[in-house]
Design a protein around this motif. Structure first.
Motif, mmCIF file in Angstrom:
data_model
loop_
_atom_site.group_PDB
_atom_site.id
_atom_site.type_symbol
_atom_site.label_atom_id
_atom_site.label_comp_id
_atom_site.label_asym_id
_atom_site.label_seq_id
_atom_site.Cartn_x
_atom_site.Cartn_y
_atom_site.Cartn_z
ATOM 1 N N ASP A 125 0.815 -1.223 0.000
ATOM 2 C CA ASP A 125 0.000 0.000 0.000
ATOM 3 C C ASP A 125 0.846 1.269 0.000
ATOM 4 O O ASP A 125 0.313 2.373 0.023
ATOM 5 N N ASN A 126 2.161 1.137 -0.056
ATOM 6 C CA ASN A 126 3.046 2.300 -0.040
ATOM 7 C C ASN A 126 3.376 2.705 -1.479
ATOM 8 O O ASN A 126 4.432 2.392 -2.014
ATOM 9 N N GLN A 127 2.465 3.438 -2.086
ATOM 10 C CA GLN A 127 2.625 3.838 -3.481
ATOM 11 C C GLN A 127 3.812 4.786 -3.681
ATOM 12 O O GLN A 127 4.450 4.777 -4.731
ATOM 13 N N ALA A 128 4.134 5.583 -2.669
ATOM 14 C CA ALA A 128 5.287 6.476 -2.785
ATOM 15 C C ALA A 128 6.572 5.658 -2.936
ATOM 16 O O ALA A 128 7.442 6.001 -3.739
ATOM 17 N N SER A 129 6.684 4.567 -2.205
ATOM 18 C CA SER A 129 7.871 3.712 -2.336
ATOM 19 C C SER A 129 7.921 3.051 -3.704
ATOM 20 O O SER A 129 9.007 2.847 -4.258
ATOM 21 N N CYS A 130 6.777 2.713 -4.253
ATOM 22 C CA CYS A 130 6.743 2.155 -5.615
ATOM 23 C C CYS A 130 7.307 3.171 -6.603
ATOM 24 O O CYS A 130 8.113 2.827 -7.469
ATOM 25 N N ARG A 131 6.898 4.423 -6.472
ATOM 26 C CA ARG A 131 7.398 5.470 -7.382
ATOM 27 C C ARG A 131 8.899 5.689 -7.219
ATOM 28 O O ARG A 131 9.622 5.831 -8.201
ATOM 29 N N ALA A 140 3.130 -11.925 5.655
ATOM 30 C CA ALA A 140 3.678 -12.916 6.585
ATOM 31 C C ALA A 140 3.550 -12.349 8.001
ATOM 32 O O ALA A 140 4.532 -11.920 8.596
ATOM 33 N N PRO A 141 2.293 -12.315 8.521
ATOM 34 C CA PRO A 141 2.077 -11.751 9.858
ATOM 35 C C PRO A 141 2.854 -12.548 10.913
ATOM 36 O O PRO A 141 3.114 -13.719 10.710
ATOM 37 N N PRO A 142 3.231 -11.947 12.013
ATOM 38 C CA PRO A 142 2.895 -10.583 12.414
ATOM 39 C C PRO A 142 3.885 -9.534 11.887
ATOM 40 O O PRO A 142 3.563 -8.356 11.842
ATOM 41 N N GLN A 143 5.109 -9.934 11.504
ATOM 42 C CA GLN A 143 6.108 -8.931 11.111
ATOM 43 C C GLN A 143 5.713 -8.198 9.829
ATOM 44 O O GLN A 143 5.951 -7.013 9.694
ATOM 45 N N TYR A 144 5.118 -8.902 8.886
ATOM 46 C CA TYR A 144 4.698 -8.298 7.611
ATOM 47 C C TYR A 144 3.203 -8.554 7.431
ATOM 48 O O TYR A 144 2.804 -9.498 6.747
ATOM 49 N N PRO A 145 2.370 -7.705 8.026
ATOM 50 C CA PRO A 145 0.927 -7.966 8.018
ATOM 51 C C PRO A 145 0.238 -7.751 6.674
ATOM 52 O O PRO A 145 -0.861 -8.245 6.459
ATOM 53 N N LEU A 146 0.888 -7.029 5.748
ATOM 54 C CA LEU A 146 0.294 -6.745 4.445
ATOM 55 C C LEU A 146 1.118 -7.372 3.336
ATOM 56 O O LEU A 146 2.317 -7.599 3.494
ATOM 57 N N ASP A 147 0.469 -7.612 2.195
ATOM 58 C CA ASP A 147 1.229 -8.033 1.021
ATOM 59 C C ASP A 147 2.277 -6.966 0.712
ATOM 60 O O ASP A 147 2.091 -5.789 1.014
ATOM 61 N N GLY A 148 3.358 -7.394 0.115
ATOM 62 C CA GLY A 148 4.420 -6.460 -0.221
ATOM 63 C C GLY A 148 4.717 -6.475 -1.701
ATOM 64 O O GLY A 148 4.181 -7.287 -2.463
ATOM 65 N N HIS A 149 5.558 -5.554 -2.107
ATOM 66 C CA HIS A 149 6.036 -5.497 -3.492
ATOM 67 C C HIS A 149 7.526 -5.821 -3.490
ATOM 68 O O HIS A 149 8.272 -5.366 -2.623
ATOM 69 N N TRP A 150 7.946 -6.570 -4.493
ATOM 70 C CA TRP A 150 9.352 -6.874 -4.722
ATOM 71 C C TRP A 150 9.775 -6.180 -6.003
ATOM 72 O O TRP A 150 9.155 -6.347 -7.042
ATOM 73 N N HIS A 151 10.813 -5.363 -5.893
ATOM 74 C CA HIS A 151 11.444 -4.696 -7.040
ATOM 75 C C HIS A 151 12.877 -5.216 -7.110
ATOM 76 O O HIS A 151 13.479 -5.485 -6.072
ATOM 77 N N SER A 152 13.427 -5.312 -8.306
ATOM 78 C CA SER A 152 14.786 -5.820 -8.430
ATOM 79 C C SER A 152 15.461 -5.208 -9.653
ATOM 80 O O SER A 152 14.787 -4.837 -10.612
ATOM 81 N N ARG A 153 16.788 -5.121 -9.596
ATOM 82 C CA ARG A 153 17.561 -4.599 -10.725
ATOM 83 C C ARG A 153 19.011 -5.050 -10.601
ATOM 84 O O ARG A 153 19.447 -5.407 -9.516
ATOM 85 N N PRO A 154 19.745 -4.977 -11.693
ATOM 86 C CA PRO A 154 21.173 -5.281 -11.615
ATOM 87 C C PRO A 154 21.884 -4.240 -10.750
ATOM 88 O O PRO A 154 21.524 -3.065 -10.753
ATOM 89 N N ALA A 155 22.892 -4.674 -10.019
ATOM 90 C CA ALA A 155 23.710 -3.750 -9.246
ATOM 91 C C ALA A 155 24.611 -2.983 -10.195
ATOM 92 O O ALA A 155 24.976 -3.478 -11.249
ATOM 93 N N GLY A 156 24.917 -1.763 -9.839
ATOM 94 C CA GLY A 156 25.890 -1.008 -10.620
ATOM 95 C C GLY A 156 25.319 0.214 -11.284
ATOM 96 O O GLY A 156 24.567 0.953 -10.682
#
Length: 181
Positions: free
Chosen positions: A140-146, A162-178
Motif C-alpha cells: 500500500d506504499n505507493q510512494a515507495s513504488c514510485r 507474513a504476519p505478524p512482522q509483515y501484516p500486508l502483502d508487499g512489493h518486490w522490485h529488483s535490478r542489476p547492481a551497478g
C-alpha cells in the motif's frame, strides 16, 4: 578493512551521503516523529536511547560487513537514509532500503540517494559477486513504488503477507547492481 569501507560513500547530486554518527541521534529522533515514516519502518526510534541503539546497530553492521547505512543530508540537515543489506560474502544478491524525512518528500531525494547507493554497491561489491539488488516495501506504499521505479527498480512480483512482522502483502522490485538505470 573491507572493500566497502575503502570505497567511501555513494555520491548524489545536491546530497551528502555518509555513514551515520553518534551525534545524529537528535536529528534521527526528530525525523522519526513523523507518523507516516513510523508506519512503514520496522525499527522505530521514540527516544534518544532508542536512537543510540539504532545508530549502534548501523555501526555494528558496517563493522561486520552486513549493513551499510548512510545518512542522507541536504544543506546539513538529515533528510533520509539509504541502506545496503549485504548477505554472506560472495552472495549474488543484496537488499536495499530507504526512508525519507517528511520535509524532503516529493523532491527527488529518495530516488537520487537510492540510485547513488545502487551504483556504489555495484562498484564496491562486484568483485565479491554482487550482481542483483532487491527492494521490498508494503504493497500500500505507493510512494515507495514510485521511488523504486524512478531509481531503476522495476516491479517484479507481489509478496504475500507474513504476519505478524509483515501484516500486508508487499512489493518486490529488483535490478542489476551497478550503473544507474
Amino acid at each position: 578493512m573491507t572493500a566497502a569501507l575503502a570505497a567511501g560513500a555513494p555520491r548524489a547530486e545536491g546530497l551528502l551521503l555518509r555513514p551515520f554518527r553518534a551525534q545524529d541521534a537528535p536529528a534521527l529522533l526528530g525525523v522519526h516523529r513523523d507518523p507516516t515514516l513510523r508506519r512503514y519502518v520496522r525499527h522505530r526510534v521514540s527516544d534518544l536511547d532508542e536512537a543510540a541503539r539504532w545508530l549502534e546497530t548501523q555501526e555494528r553492521g558496517r563493522a561486520e560487513g552486513s549493513r551499510y547505512s548512510f545518512a542522507v543530508l541536504e544543506e546539513g540537515a538529515l533528510v533520509g537514509n539509504v541502506v545496503l543489506k549485504r548477505g554472506a560474502p560472495g552472495s549474488a544478491g543484496s537488499e536495499v532500503g530507504y526512508w525519507t524525512a517528511a520535509a524532503a518528500r516529493g523532491r527527488g531525494v529518495a530516488p537520487r540517494a537510492l540510485a547513488a547507493l545502487t551504483v556504489w554497491a555495484g562498484e564496491t561489491f562486484a568483485a565479491d559477486g554482487l550482481v542483483r539488488l532487491d527492494l521490498f516495501h508494503e504493497g500500500d506504499n505507493q510512494a515507495s513504488c514510485r521511488v523504486a521505479e524512478k531509481a531503476g527498480y522495476p516491479f517484479e512480483a507481489l509478496v504475500p503477507a507474513a504476519p505478524p512482522q509483515y501484516p500486508l502483502d508487499g512489493h518486490w522490485h529488483s535490478r542489476p547492481a551497478g550503473a544507474a538505470g
